[in-house]
Write an enzyme that holds these catalytic residues in place. Structure first.
Site, PDB file in Angstrom:
ATOM      1  N   PRO A   2      37.945  62.523 116.097  1.00 47.62           N
ATOM      2  CA  PRO A   2      37.082  63.211 114.872  1.00 47.62           C
ATOM      3  C   PRO A   2      35.689  63.859 115.176  1.00 47.62           C
ATOM      4  O   PRO A   2      35.195  63.294 116.155  1.00 47.62           O
ATOM      5  CB  PRO A   2      36.865  61.798 113.976  1.00 47.62           C
ATOM      6  CG  PRO A   2      37.666  60.779 114.421  1.00 47.62           C
ATOM      7  CD  PRO A   2      37.885  60.940 115.743  1.00 47.62           C
ATOM      8  N   GLU A   3      35.663  64.910 114.356  1.00 46.51           N
ATOM      9  CA  GLU A   3      34.213  65.632 114.357  1.00 46.51           C
ATOM     10  C   GLU A   3      33.698  65.190 112.967  1.00 46.51           C
ATOM     11  O   GLU A   3      34.248  64.501 112.236  1.00 46.51           O
ATOM     12  CB  GLU A   3      34.399  67.015 114.951  1.00 46.51           C
ATOM     13  CG  GLU A   3      35.083  67.337 116.060  1.00 46.51           C
ATOM     14  CD  GLU A   3      34.961  68.652 116.632  1.00 46.51           C
ATOM     15  OE1 GLU A   3      34.182  69.687 116.197  1.00 46.51           O
ATOM     16  OE2 GLU A   3      36.184  69.127 117.391  1.00 46.51           O
ATOM     17  N   HIS A  92      47.241  49.454 118.134  1.00 46.77           N
ATOM     18  CA  HIS A  92      46.041  49.478 118.803  1.00 46.77           C
ATOM     19  C   HIS A  92      44.772  48.971 117.769  1.00 46.77           C
ATOM     20  O   HIS A  92      43.608  49.398 117.780  1.00 46.77           O
ATOM     21  CB  HIS A  92      45.584  50.816 119.287  1.00 46.77           C
ATOM     22  CG  HIS A  92      46.634  51.381 120.168  1.00 46.77           C
ATOM     23  ND1 HIS A  92      46.635  50.622 121.621  1.00 46.77           N
ATOM     24  CD2 HIS A  92      47.501  52.201 120.224  1.00 46.77           C
ATOM     25  CE1 HIS A  92      47.688  51.341 122.010  1.00 46.77           C
ATOM     26  NE2 HIS A  92      48.101  52.400 121.336  1.00 46.77           N
ATOM     27  N   ARG A 111      42.421  54.605 122.681  1.00 46.54           N
ATOM     28  CA  ARG A 111      41.437  54.911 123.938  1.00 46.54           C
ATOM     29  C   ARG A 111      40.527  53.992 123.927  1.00 46.54           C
ATOM     30  O   ARG A 111      39.663  54.037 125.104  1.00 46.54           O
ATOM     31  CB  ARG A 111      41.047  56.288 123.944  1.00 46.54           C
ATOM     32  CG  ARG A 111      42.235  57.215 124.314  1.00 46.54           C
ATOM     33  CD  ARG A 111      41.968  58.721 124.378  1.00 46.54           C
ATOM     34  NE  ARG A 111      41.130  59.030 125.691  1.00 46.54           N
ATOM     35  CZ  ARG A 111      40.658  60.268 125.847  1.00 46.54           C
ATOM     36  NH1 ARG A 111      41.075  61.292 125.086  1.00 46.54           N
ATOM     37  NH2 ARG A 111      40.228  60.651 127.070  1.00 46.54           N
ATOM     38  N   ARG A 152      16.155  77.026 127.013  1.00 49.96           N
ATOM     39  CA  ARG A 152      17.233  76.306 127.782  1.00 49.96           C
ATOM     40  C   ARG A 152      18.292  77.588 128.221  1.00 49.96           C
ATOM     41  O   ARG A 152      18.556  78.650 127.638  1.00 49.96           O
ATOM     42  CB  ARG A 152      18.426  75.662 126.829  1.00 49.96           C
ATOM     43  CG  ARG A 152      17.310  74.530 125.995  1.00 49.96           C
ATOM     44  CD  ARG A 152      17.095  73.272 127.079  1.00 49.96           C
ATOM     45  NE  ARG A 152      18.306  72.734 127.226  1.00 49.96           N
ATOM     46  CZ  ARG A 152      18.699  71.685 126.529  1.00 49.96           C
ATOM     47  NH1 ARG A 152      17.939  71.361 125.447  1.00 49.96           N
ATOM     48  NH2 ARG A 152      19.924  70.858 126.819  1.00 49.96           N
TER      49      ARG A 152
END
Length: 279
Positions: A2-3, A92, A111, A152
């Site tokens: 997810p974002e 999981h 994960r 930057r």
DNA sequence: GATAATGTTCGATC
DNA sequence: AGATCGAACATTAT
């Protein structure tokens, strides 16, 4: 994986599906999933309910009725699933919240990068999940963004991924945002002048709100709380389209893939120019 | 078997 | 000191 749009979809789904149901018990199946140790979750959550469902960047912020705050970052593969009484636990499953009425809310995470953290009243900002992130990317202030970019040298796409500048943009939406405003993702950040930064800020808000409206992007793992895929994958203009023809009408360009900040980055070299936006 | 995956953090190096 | 890069974390899917 997810974002911001995917976490926002999780937030809305949870608010609707869980609401003010009382948490009757919590089981921690994987101690690693809990920042601050598993005991911090199992102690005293019974009898509590969530008063408000909030979010900043990719972090879910659940405020409890006793003033404490439950923070959750799904990282790459974390997701919630709501189980009915006879459903089996997913393979999981990491943390199980038992709810009044017999439902269980399961945090699953193949994960094991995701984290849950319970913070004392008034101390959520000091936790490991919120302390390093900037303002939410859905409210993208161009002047502030320009200030962050001006000294930057990093490619602009890498800065979009920097959660301390704007919180919530991940690897898919970063490429899509650069495409949307016609900016080469490799452009050094300091090369952008105010008009381009304004375009970038507008593109960020537009792409994220479309992602939210379509309930996120499902490429392989991501599912909503109800187990459904998102819809934004059908709108991806560049991500994952290496070698394919650009979708802009009449554009002869093909989508290229490069690696920036260690992540795959996709763009159309015909539409996207350094320090210049597309008309 | 090698590779890549929608994320973050840490240590080394500039 | 601050910026930047690669490796590490852990597991699955192709």
């Amino acid at each position: 994986m997810p974002e911001l749009p995917e976490v926002e979809t999780m937030r809305r789904d949870l608010q609707k599906a869980v609401g003010r149901k009382v948490i009757t018990a919590v089981e921690v199946l994987d101690p690693k999933a809990v920042a601050g140790g598993p005991d911090s979750l199992t102690t005293g959550l019974a009898g509590r309910h969530v008063r408000s469902y909030d979010r900043r960047g990719k972090v879910l912020i659940l405020r409890l009725d006793d003033g404490r705050t439950l923070l959750l970052h799904p990282r790459m593969t974390g997701r919630f699933q709501l189980l009915r009484p006879h459903d089996e636990l997913p393979r999981h499953a990491r943390v199980v919240f038992h709810l009044s009425g017999g439902q269980r809310l399961v945090f699953e995470d193949p994960r094991r990068f995701g984290r849950v953290e319970l913070r004392p009243a008034g101390e959520e900002e000091a936790g490991t999940l919120l302390c390093r992130i900037g303002p939410d990317a859905t409210r993208c202030d161009a002047d502030r963004l320009r200030e962050a970019l001006r000294r930057r040298r990093t490619p602009i796409k890498a800065l979009l991924l920097d959660q301390t500048i704007l919180a919530g943009i991940g690897n898919i939406y970063a490429s899509e945002i650069c495409y949307r405003c016609g900016l080469d993702p490799r452009t050094p950040s300091h090369a952008l002048r105010l008009p381009e930064v304004r375009q970038l800020a507008a593109a960020t808000e537009a792409v994220l709100s479309e992602g939210i409206a379509l309930r996120g992007t499902t490429i392989s793992d991501y599912r909503t709380v109800g187990g459904r895929s998102g819809g934004f994958q059908k709108r991806l203009a560049v991500y994952g389209r290496e070698g394919e023809i650009c979708l802009r009408a009449g554009c002869p360009g093909r989508i290229q893939r490069v690696v920036l900040a260690g992540r795959s980055t996709y763009f159309c070299s015909h539409c996207q120019r350094k320090g210049r936006r597309r008309k």
